[in-house]
Write a protein that holds these residues in place. Structure first.
Motif, PDB file in Angstrom:
ATOM      1  N   LEU A   3    -122.703  13.419   3.102  1.00 32.84           N
ATOM      2  CA  LEU A   3    -121.443  12.770   2.728  1.00 32.84           C
ATOM      3  C   LEU A   3    -121.261  11.420   3.402  1.00 32.84           C
ATOM      4  O   LEU A   3    -120.671  10.497   2.817  1.00 32.84           O
ATOM      5  CB  LEU A   3    -120.262  13.673   3.090  1.00 32.84           C
ATOM      6  N   ALA A   4    -121.740  11.287   4.619  1.00 33.54           N
ATOM      7  CA  ALA A   4    -121.555  10.029   5.348  1.00 33.54           C
ATOM      8  C   ALA A   4    -122.143   8.856   4.572  1.00 33.54           C
ATOM      9  O   ALA A   4    -121.598   7.751   4.587  1.00 33.54           O
ATOM     10  CB  ALA A   4    -122.192  10.121   6.731  1.00 33.54           C
ATOM     11  N   GLY A   5    -123.229   9.104   3.873  1.00 32.90           N
ATOM     12  CA  GLY A   5    -123.848   8.043   3.080  1.00 32.90           C
ATOM     13  C   GLY A   5    -123.174   7.821   1.748  1.00 32.90           C
ATOM     14  O   GLY A   5    -123.541   6.898   1.015  1.00 32.90           O
ATOM     15  N   ARG A   6    -122.196   8.660   1.422  1.00 33.79           N
ATOM     16  CA  ARG A   6    -121.534   8.561   0.120  1.00 33.79           C
ATOM     17  C   ARG A   6    -120.052   8.239   0.245  1.00 33.79           C
ATOM     18  O   ARG A   6    -119.299   8.401  -0.723  1.00 33.79           O
ATOM     19  CB  ARG A   6    -121.716   9.866  -0.654  1.00 33.79           C
ATOM     20  N   GLY A   7    -119.636   7.845   1.437  1.00 35.06           N
ATOM     21  CA  GLY A   7    -118.234   7.471   1.618  1.00 35.06           C
ATOM     22  C   GLY A   7    -117.301   8.646   1.782  1.00 35.06           C
ATOM     23  O   GLY A   7    -116.081   8.492   1.716  1.00 35.06           O
ATOM     24  N   GLY A   8    -117.833   9.838   2.015  1.00 35.68           N
ATOM     25  CA  GLY A   8    -116.989  11.011   2.191  1.00 35.68           C
ATOM     26  C   GLY A   8    -117.194  11.640   3.551  1.00 35.68           C
ATOM     27  O   GLY A   8    -117.914  11.100   4.402  1.00 35.68           O
ATOM     28  N   PHE A   9    -116.555  12.781   3.752  1.00 35.38           N
ATOM     29  CA  PHE A   9    -116.691  13.469   5.044  1.00 35.38           C
ATOM     30  C   PHE A   9    -116.097  14.867   4.948  1.00 35.38           C
ATOM     31  O   PHE A   9    -115.375  15.195   4.005  1.00 35.38           O
ATOM     32  CB  PHE A   9    -116.000  12.688   6.168  1.00 35.38           C
ATOM     33  N   LEU A  10    -116.460  15.672   5.936  1.00 42.25           N
ATOM     34  CA  LEU A  10    -115.796  16.952   6.136  1.00 42.25           C
ATOM     35  C   LEU A  10    -114.706  16.749   7.181  1.00 42.25           C
ATOM     36  O   LEU A  10    -114.912  16.050   8.172  1.00 42.25           O
ATOM     37  CB  LEU A  10    -116.784  18.012   6.629  1.00 42.25           C
ATOM     38  N   LEU A  11    -113.559  17.347   6.929  1.00 39.30           N
ATOM     39  CA  LEU A  11    -112.396  17.105   7.782  1.00 39.30           C
ATOM     40  C   LEU A  11    -111.826  18.430   8.274  1.00 39.30           C
ATOM     41  O   LEU A  11    -111.699  19.387   7.493  1.00 39.30           O
ATOM     42  CB  LEU A  11    -111.337  16.351   6.958  1.00 39.30           C
ATOM     43  N   HIS A  12    -111.464  18.466   9.570  1.00 40.29           N
ATOM     44  CA  HIS A  12    -110.728  19.620  10.083  1.00 40.29           C
ATOM     45  C   HIS A  12    -109.362  19.629   9.406  1.00 40.29           C
ATOM     46  O   HIS A  12    -108.420  18.989   9.876  1.00 40.29           O
ATOM     47  CB  HIS A  12    -110.545  19.513  11.598  1.00 40.29           C
ATOM     48  N   ALA A  13    -109.264  20.312   8.308  1.00 41.28           N
ATOM     49  CA  ALA A  13    -108.012  20.312   7.552  1.00 41.28           C
ATOM     50  C   ALA A  13    -108.014  21.478   6.582  1.00 41.28           C
ATOM     51  O   ALA A  13    -109.054  21.829   6.029  1.00 41.28           O
ATOM     52  CB  ALA A  13    -107.843  19.007   6.772  1.00 41.28           C
ATOM     53  N   ALA A  14    -106.835  22.058   6.396  1.00 46.76           N
ATOM     54  CA  ALA A  14    -106.659  22.969   5.278  1.00 46.76           C
ATOM     55  C   ALA A  14    -106.408  22.115   4.049  1.00 46.76           C
ATOM     56  O   ALA A  14    -105.915  20.981   4.158  1.00 46.76           O
ATOM     57  CB  ALA A  14    -105.476  23.895   5.533  1.00 46.76           C
ATOM     58  N   SER A  15    -106.756  22.629   2.886  1.00 51.49           N
ATOM     59  CA  SER A  15    -106.426  21.892   1.666  1.00 51.49           C
ATOM     60  C   SER A  15    -106.143  22.865   0.543  1.00 51.49           C
ATOM     61  O   SER A  15    -106.686  23.986   0.514  1.00 51.49           O
ATOM     62  CB  SER A  15    -107.519  20.896   1.294  1.00 51.49           C
ATOM     63  N   ALA A  16    -105.291  22.411  -0.365  1.00 55.65           N
ATOM     64  CA  ALA A  16    -104.881  23.278  -1.473  1.00 55.65           C
ATOM     65  C   ALA A  16    -104.412  22.405  -2.623  1.00 55.65           C
ATOM     66  O   ALA A  16    -103.990  21.263  -2.422  1.00 55.65           O
ATOM     67  CB  ALA A  16    -103.764  24.214  -1.021  1.00 55.65           C
ATOM     68  N   ILE A  17    -104.511  22.974  -3.836  1.00 53.13           N
ATOM     69  CA  ILE A  17    -104.095  22.243  -5.038  1.00 53.13           C
ATOM     70  C   ILE A  17    -102.717  22.744  -5.464  1.00 53.13           C
ATOM     71  O   ILE A  17    -102.484  23.947  -5.600  1.00 53.13           O
ATOM     72  CB  ILE A  17    -105.100  22.454  -6.182  1.00 53.13           C
ATOM     73  N   GLU A  77    -109.704  25.581   6.694  1.00 53.58           N
ATOM     74  CA  GLU A  77    -110.324  25.086   7.922  1.00 53.58           C
ATOM     75  C   GLU A  77    -111.076  23.769   7.757  1.00 53.58           C
ATOM     76  O   GLU A  77    -110.867  22.829   8.515  1.00 53.58           O
ATOM     77  CB  GLU A  77    -111.304  26.161   8.446  1.00 53.58           C
ATOM     78  N   ILE A  78    -111.993  23.705   6.799  1.00 53.70           N
ATOM     79  CA  ILE A  78    -112.858  22.534   6.651  1.00 53.70           C
ATOM     80  C   ILE A  78    -112.702  21.964   5.242  1.00 53.70           C
ATOM     81  O   ILE A  78    -113.146  22.586   4.273  1.00 53.70           O
ATOM     82  CB  ILE A  78    -114.348  22.893   6.885  1.00 53.70           C
ATOM     83  N   SER A  79    -112.090  20.794   5.144  1.00 47.68           N
ATOM     84  CA  SER A  79    -111.893  20.177   3.832  1.00 47.68           C
ATOM     85  C   SER A  79    -113.056  19.256   3.495  1.00 47.68           C
ATOM     86  O   SER A  79    -113.606  18.575   4.361  1.00 47.68           O
ATOM     87  CB  SER A  79    -110.582  19.380   3.804  1.00 47.68           C
ATOM     88  N   TYR A  80    -113.374  19.236   2.214  1.00 46.00           N
ATOM     89  CA  TYR A  80    -114.501  18.451   1.711  1.00 46.00           C
ATOM     90  C   TYR A  80    -113.922  17.292   0.926  1.00 46.00           C
ATOM     91  O   TYR A  80    -113.267  17.486  -0.097  1.00 46.00           O
ATOM     92  CB  TYR A  80    -115.357  19.342   0.814  1.00 46.00           C
ATOM     93  N   VAL A  81    -114.158  16.069   1.398  1.00 44.17           N
ATOM     94  CA  VAL A  81    -113.509  14.882   0.829  1.00 44.17           C
ATOM     95  C   VAL A  81    -114.568  13.877   0.422  1.00 44.17           C
ATOM     96  O   VAL A  81    -115.466  13.542   1.210  1.00 44.17           O
ATOM     97  CB  VAL A  81    -112.570  14.228   1.877  1.00 44.17           C
ATOM     98  N   ARG A  82    -114.472  13.408  -0.804  1.00 46.17           N
ATOM     99  CA  ARG A  82    -115.389  12.344  -1.218  1.00 46.17           C
ATOM    100  C   ARG A  82    -114.708  11.454  -2.249  1.00 46.17           C
ATOM    101  O   ARG A  82    -113.813  11.901  -2.972  1.00 46.17           O
ATOM    102  CB  ARG A  82    -116.706  12.904  -1.737  1.00 46.17           C
TER     103      ARG A  82
END
Lengths: 100, 303
Positions: free
Chosen positions: B111-125, B158-163
């Motif tokens: 992800l680091a090479g694609r402008g994204g990251f994993l984040l210590h965060a809950a996430s929901a839609i 726990e771990i959010s996936y952001v890109r």
């Protein structure tokens, strides 16, 4: 006090966001934010312009501040960032490749 | 590849072939990532060699470059990852926590090479938009997911996936072009669970806002200076490699996200009404707008 020259370290990443200059030292992940005056000094740190000239042209000419106070504040700022490896300081101009 | 068993596990839209000769480990893998198995053509491949059991641990993770390869080592596993070839070899025991750790680290590198990251965060839609709730341990990430109403889809506690949502052909190019400047972000569900012990749904949505959590006597959503948002974001991004080039990329990515999304401080009292505030915020703030303009800090410089 003899004049000094300042250059931005190549080991940093810097971005302006919402008017704020943010700097990250990629070697140790320390993070800095600069206010408007500090940003002016940072952006003028080309390694070849003496700090006194930077203060005269970019601080005293732009902000309502007494010259001696501006120079003292700038020297303190430079010392702080130099301590963290963000700015490089020399008593002579840097070679062109030394500045970021 | 000589491994007998292979499954493609796709997290965050990144399909990775996981192979092993161990039937026992393969069965574990299939169970653990049941909802993330994919028929996509893998972009990457990891071969697992199962070794004698050692206890899982979160300590002493070391990720460093060794020529063209990354070396990833912890007490319970060691791995070599060739980013250019997109292949790697993992030696670990048949422990699901070790497997999770390896995949988290690998995805963080990709992800680091694609402008994204994993984040210590809950996430929901909620109502078509993803909301991220970040904070240190105990800030309330799992609590927010437990309080979510039934129409909210859990992505992770726990771990959010952001890109970023940009076309593949431009996402690794110059960061200041028009496509990057207008990039939106998407959050994906992950199988990486925290206290909730429940994997997220295998789905995704555009991110509506990122909230930094604090507990308090009442619910309140407040603006946050851009510099504080970037600082907090950097603290909560999962990253393991002490590599200056990658740290620079993550810093740029954090700045891009803060410039692109509403970032807020969410002080909340732990009862379901906090989700009414989140829902109201989403309706009041169309996606893609950030409200940081005009915020300044007064200190000259601080670490």
């Amino acid at each position: 006090m003899p004049d000094i020259y300042i250059a931005r370290s190549s080991a940093i990443a810097a971005r302006i966001l919402a008017g704020e200059m943010m700097i990250m030292n990629s070697a140790d992940s320390t993070f800095f934010t600069l206010n408007e005056v500090a940003t002016a000094i940072w952006q003028a740190a080309d390694g070849r312009t003496p700090l006194s000239q930077i203060v005269r042209e970019h601080i005293c000419g732009q902000y309502d501040v007494e010259a001696g106070q501006a120079q003292a504040d700038a020297e303190q700022f430079v010392a702080d960032l130099s301590h963290h490896g963000i700015l490089l300081v020399s008593d002579r101009p840097f070679a062109p490749q030394a500045s970021a | 590849m000589s491994s007998e068993h292979t499954a493609c596990v796709e997290i965050g839209g990144v399909p990775i072939a996981l192979s092993t000769t161990s039937y026992h480990f393969f069965a574990l893998l299939l169970r653990r990532y049941e909802n993330f198995l994919s028929a996509s053509v893998p972009e990457f491949a990891l071969d697992f060699e199962i070794v004698d059991a050692r206890p899982a641990t979160d300590e002493d993770t070391c990720v460093r470059r060794d020529g063209e390869e990354w070396l990833i080592e912890r007490g319970d596993f060691s791995a070599r990852w060739n980013a250019r070839e997109g292949t790697g070899l993992v030696r670990q025991n048949a422990n699901p926590y070790s497997l999770d750790a390896v995949l988290r680290i690998l995805h963080s590198l990709i992800l680091a090479g694609r402008g994204g990251f994993l984040l210590h965060a809950a996430s929901a839609i909620c109502e078509g938009q993803a909301y991220l709730f970040s904070g240190i341990s105990g800030a309330g990430k799992t609590t927010m997911t437990r309080l979510a109403p039934s129409d909210v889809t859990l992505l992770t506690d726990e771990i959010s996936y952001v890109r970023p949502e940009v076309r593949d052909e431009v996402r690794d190019e110059v960061r200041h072009d028009a496509a990057r400047a207008s990039a939106a972000y998407r959050a994906f569900g992950t199988p990486f669970a925290g206290e909730l012990a429940k994997p997220g749904e295998n789905t995704s949505a555009p991110i509506g806002a990122l909230f930094f959590l604090e507990k308090g006597p009442q619910n309140r959503i407040e603006p946050m200076p851009a510099s504080e948002a970037v600082r907090r974001l950097m603290r909560n991004i999962l990253f393991f490699a002490e590599d200056p080039a990658l740290v620079e990329k993550l810093f740029a990515s954090a700045c891009e996200l803060v410039a692109s999304l509403p970032i807020r401080r969410l002080t909340f009292y732990p009862d379901p009404r906090v989700w009414e505030e989140v829902r109201r915020f989403g309706r009041d703030h169309p996606r893609g707008r950030s409200l940081h303009d005009g915020v300044k800090q007064e200190k000259l410089a601080h670490a």
